[in-house]
Enzyme design. Structure first.
Site, PDB file in Angstrom:
ATOM      1  N   CYS A  77       6.048 -12.199  -3.188  1.00  0.00           N
ATOM      2  CA  CYS A  77       4.754 -11.606  -2.873  1.00  0.00           C
ATOM      3  C   CYS A  77       3.983 -11.252  -4.142  1.00  0.00           C
ATOM      4  O   CYS A  77       4.499 -10.562  -5.021  1.00  0.00           O
ATOM      5  CB  CYS A  77       4.957 -10.347  -2.035  1.00  0.00           C
ATOM      6  SG  CYS A  77       3.426  -9.446  -1.696  1.00  0.00           S
ATOM      7  N   CYS A  80       3.486  -7.232  -4.577  1.00  0.00           N
ATOM      8  CA  CYS A  80       4.597  -6.340  -4.880  1.00  0.00           C
ATOM      9  C   CYS A  80       4.670  -6.139  -6.392  1.00  0.00           C
ATOM     10  O   CYS A  80       4.250  -7.011  -7.161  1.00  0.00           O
ATOM     11  CB  CYS A  80       5.910  -6.923  -4.367  1.00  0.00           C
ATOM     12  SG  CYS A  80       6.106  -6.841  -2.568  1.00  0.00           S
ATOM     13  N   HIS A 138       6.222  -3.551   0.742  1.00  0.00           N
ATOM     14  CA  HIS A 138       5.765  -4.879   1.146  1.00  0.00           C
ATOM     15  C   HIS A 138       5.219  -4.924   2.569  1.00  0.00           C
ATOM     16  O   HIS A 138       4.361  -5.755   2.873  1.00  0.00           O
ATOM     17  CB  HIS A 138       6.920  -5.886   1.021  1.00  0.00           C
ATOM     18  CG  HIS A 138       6.539  -7.281   1.423  1.00  0.00           C
ATOM     19  ND1 HIS A 138       5.632  -8.050   0.708  1.00  0.00           N
ATOM     20  CD2 HIS A 138       6.928  -8.041   2.491  1.00  0.00           C
ATOM     21  CE1 HIS A 138       5.495  -9.219   1.299  1.00  0.00           C
ATOM     22  NE2 HIS A 138       6.262  -9.244   2.386  1.00  0.00           N
ATOM     23  N   ASN A 178      -8.382  -6.993   6.732  1.00  0.00           N
ATOM     24  CA  ASN A 178      -7.969  -7.914   7.790  1.00  0.00           C
ATOM     25  C   ASN A 178      -6.502  -7.621   8.085  1.00  0.00           C
ATOM     26  O   ASN A 178      -5.678  -7.636   7.165  1.00  0.00           O
ATOM     27  CB  ASN A 178      -8.110  -9.366   7.349  1.00  0.00           C
ATOM     28  CG  ASN A 178      -9.554  -9.762   7.088  1.00  0.00           C
ATOM     29  OD1 ASN A 178     -10.468  -9.243   7.733  1.00  0.00           O
ATOM     30  ND2 ASN A 178      -9.770 -10.669   6.159  1.00  0.00           N
ATOM     31  N   HIS A 189       1.521  -8.241   2.778  1.00  0.00           N
ATOM     32  CA  HIS A 189       1.563  -6.958   2.076  1.00  0.00           C
ATOM     33  C   HIS A 189       0.331  -6.124   2.469  1.00  0.00           C
ATOM     34  O   HIS A 189      -0.779  -6.658   2.569  1.00  0.00           O
ATOM     35  CB  HIS A 189       1.553  -7.215   0.567  1.00  0.00           C
ATOM     36  CG  HIS A 189       1.922  -6.029  -0.252  1.00  0.00           C
ATOM     37  ND1 HIS A 189       3.118  -5.925  -0.934  1.00  0.00           N
ATOM     38  CD2 HIS A 189       1.260  -4.881  -0.514  1.00  0.00           C
ATOM     39  CE1 HIS A 189       3.161  -4.772  -1.576  1.00  0.00           C
ATOM     40  NE2 HIS A 189       2.032  -4.126  -1.330  1.00  0.00           N
ATOM     41  N   HIS A 191      -2.913  -4.517   2.396  1.00  0.00           N
ATOM     42  CA  HIS A 191      -3.998  -4.595   1.418  1.00  0.00           C
ATOM     43  C   HIS A 191      -5.328  -4.791   2.132  1.00  0.00           C
ATOM     44  O   HIS A 191      -5.396  -5.119   3.315  1.00  0.00           O
ATOM     45  CB  HIS A 191      -3.769  -5.751   0.443  1.00  0.00           C
ATOM     46  CG  HIS A 191      -4.012  -7.117   1.045  1.00  0.00           C
ATOM     47  ND1 HIS A 191      -3.165  -7.696   1.975  1.00  0.00           N
ATOM     48  CD2 HIS A 191      -5.028  -8.011   0.865  1.00  0.00           C
ATOM     49  CE1 HIS A 191      -3.621  -8.883   2.325  1.00  0.00           C
ATOM     50  NE2 HIS A 191      -4.758  -9.093   1.684  1.00  0.00           N
ATOM     51  N   GLN A 193      -9.752  -5.768   0.948  1.00  0.00           N
ATOM     52  CA  GLN A 193     -10.557  -6.467  -0.051  1.00  0.00           C
ATOM     53  C   GLN A 193     -11.916  -5.785  -0.200  1.00  0.00           C
ATOM     54  O   GLN A 193     -12.337  -5.027   0.678  1.00  0.00           O
ATOM     55  CB  GLN A 193     -10.754  -7.930   0.339  1.00  0.00           C
ATOM     56  CG  GLN A 193      -9.456  -8.719   0.455  1.00  0.00           C
ATOM     57  CD  GLN A 193      -9.698 -10.160   0.833  1.00  0.00           C
ATOM     58  OE1 GLN A 193     -10.284 -10.933   0.080  1.00  0.00           O
ATOM     59  NE2 GLN A 193      -9.246 -10.538   2.020  1.00  0.00           N
TER      60      GLN A 193
END
EC number: 2.7.7.12
Length: 374
Positions: A77, A80, A138, A178, A189, A191, A193
């Site tokens: 990933c 990570c 993760h 998303n 993972h 997250h 944007q």
């Protein structure tokens, strides 16, 4: 108080650590610990923006994104923390980190698009795209964060909104998450944007124009979303959560099977304008809302969490009103709403659910008990 520590990756991209704990902040002030050892080649120039004369919209052409990382195994990933066997985007352990996207749709160049485009006009896809890693663990999403970590993410959104808004040529800053493979995520993972556009995107432009029209008609005394919020709170039929500073409701004319708007009671243009007290309550209300959403069905619900912020335009900002639009295509436990002919081709939405019933289901849902770290 959130500590903010910027650094650079080996290809020149900016990376910023956001820390609530002094131990984490001290680690990130250590230049050796945060050094990116990958020796990446320098970034190329911006992609291309093409003008669609039929609609008046700009389209970004970013063919380099075809090679971006897609659903890698956990031990590979890129979000990570770096290990000897996985030299990731993030050189060391972290709480919350923001960095420039390696596979950016806009940027890294900054500038202004042509003022009078016509058929055949192309320009560099100016702007900036950033990744916000919510946690070093993760698995998860924003809704699984501890309140402390979620609060740090909100501070990161605020910081980046203010910084990106001040960059040359930027017309709109968009923070979003998303969640779920059904939405199209390419990394599991937790997250989000941030896109900093060199134009006002079509959806934001429509919202801003309607808000400005209403604001002008009221003599500058009332905002459109403020009016809608007051009506929803008075009715109560579609309310989900009502706090001191924020309310969440299913909108009267919801487009999606699951759609909730989270709105501050005080008009602010963007996340950066929220006070500390407002950010504290936003943390609590937002986590509760996501918990209720996931309690509707036996499996996690895919969603898009989209922060609608005021465009960077002096004529539009006074009428614009920060709010979150949380939407999901899930219309039943085993069914998704796909944007077919009417929605995709004509932009005419047909909702398969009733907003009042969705609000009732969300009010009745019981979020799972949160397991905060010791």
């Amino acid at each position: 108080m959130t500590s903010i520590t910027p650094t650079r990756l080996s290809d020149g991209r900016e990376l910023i650590y956001f820390d609530a704990l002094e131990g984490s902040a001290a680690l990130h002030r250590d230049a050796v610990a945060t050094h990116d050892t990958r020796g990446l080649p320098p970034r190329g120039p911006a992609g291309t923006a093409r003008y669609d004369a039929l609609t008046g919209e700009w389209i970004a052409v970013a063919a380099h994104r075809q090679s971006r990382t897609h659903l890698p195994p956990a031990d590979q990933c890129p979000l990570c923390p770096t290990t000897p066997s996985n030299l990731s985007e993030i050189p060391t352990d972290y709480e919350v980190v923001v960095f420039e996207n390696r596979f950016s749709s806009f940027g890294p160049d900054l500038g202004d698009l042509p003022a009078t485009p016509e058929w055949g006009t192309t320009a560099p896809a100016y702007g900036r795209c950033e990744v916000v890693a919510f946690d070093s663990a993760h698995e998860g999403s924003f809704g699984s964060l501890s309140p402390q970590r979620a609060r740090t993410v909100i501070d990161a959104w605020a910081h980046r909104t203010e910084a990106l808004s001040a960059m040359p040529g930027i017309k709109q800053v968009f923070c979003f998450e998303n969640r779920g493979a059904d939405i199209g995520v390419t990394l599991l993972h937790p997250h989000g944007q941030i896109y900093a556009y060199p134009f006002i995107p079509p959806r934001a432009a429509t919202l801003a124009a309607r808000a400005a029209e209403f604001f002008e008609a009221s003599g500058g005394k009332q905002t459109l979303l403020g009016h809608a919020l007051a009506a929803e709170r008075a009715s109560g039929d579609r309310m989900v959560i009502e706090g001191k500073h924020f309310s969440a409701f299913v909108p009267f004319a919801a487009r999606w099977p699951l759609e909730v708007h989270l709105v501050p009671h005080r008009r602010v243009a963007d996340i950066a304008g929220l006070t500390g007290e407002e950010r504290d309550e936003l943390t609590t209300v937002y986590l509760e809302l996501l918990g209720r959403l996931d309690a509707l069905y036996p499996t996690p619900t895919p969603y898009i969490a989209a922060w609608q912020q005021a465009p960077i335009d002096d004529a539009l900002r006074p009428a614009s009103y920060l709010h979150l639009q949380l939407t999901s295509p899930r219309r039943a436990a085993d069914k998704l709403k796909f944007l077919a002919g009417s929605e995709a081709a004509m932009g005419a939405f047909i909702n398969d659910t009733t907003p009042e019933k969705v609000a009732e289901a969300l009010r009745s849902a019981t979020p799972a008990t949160r397991k905060d770290p010791a």
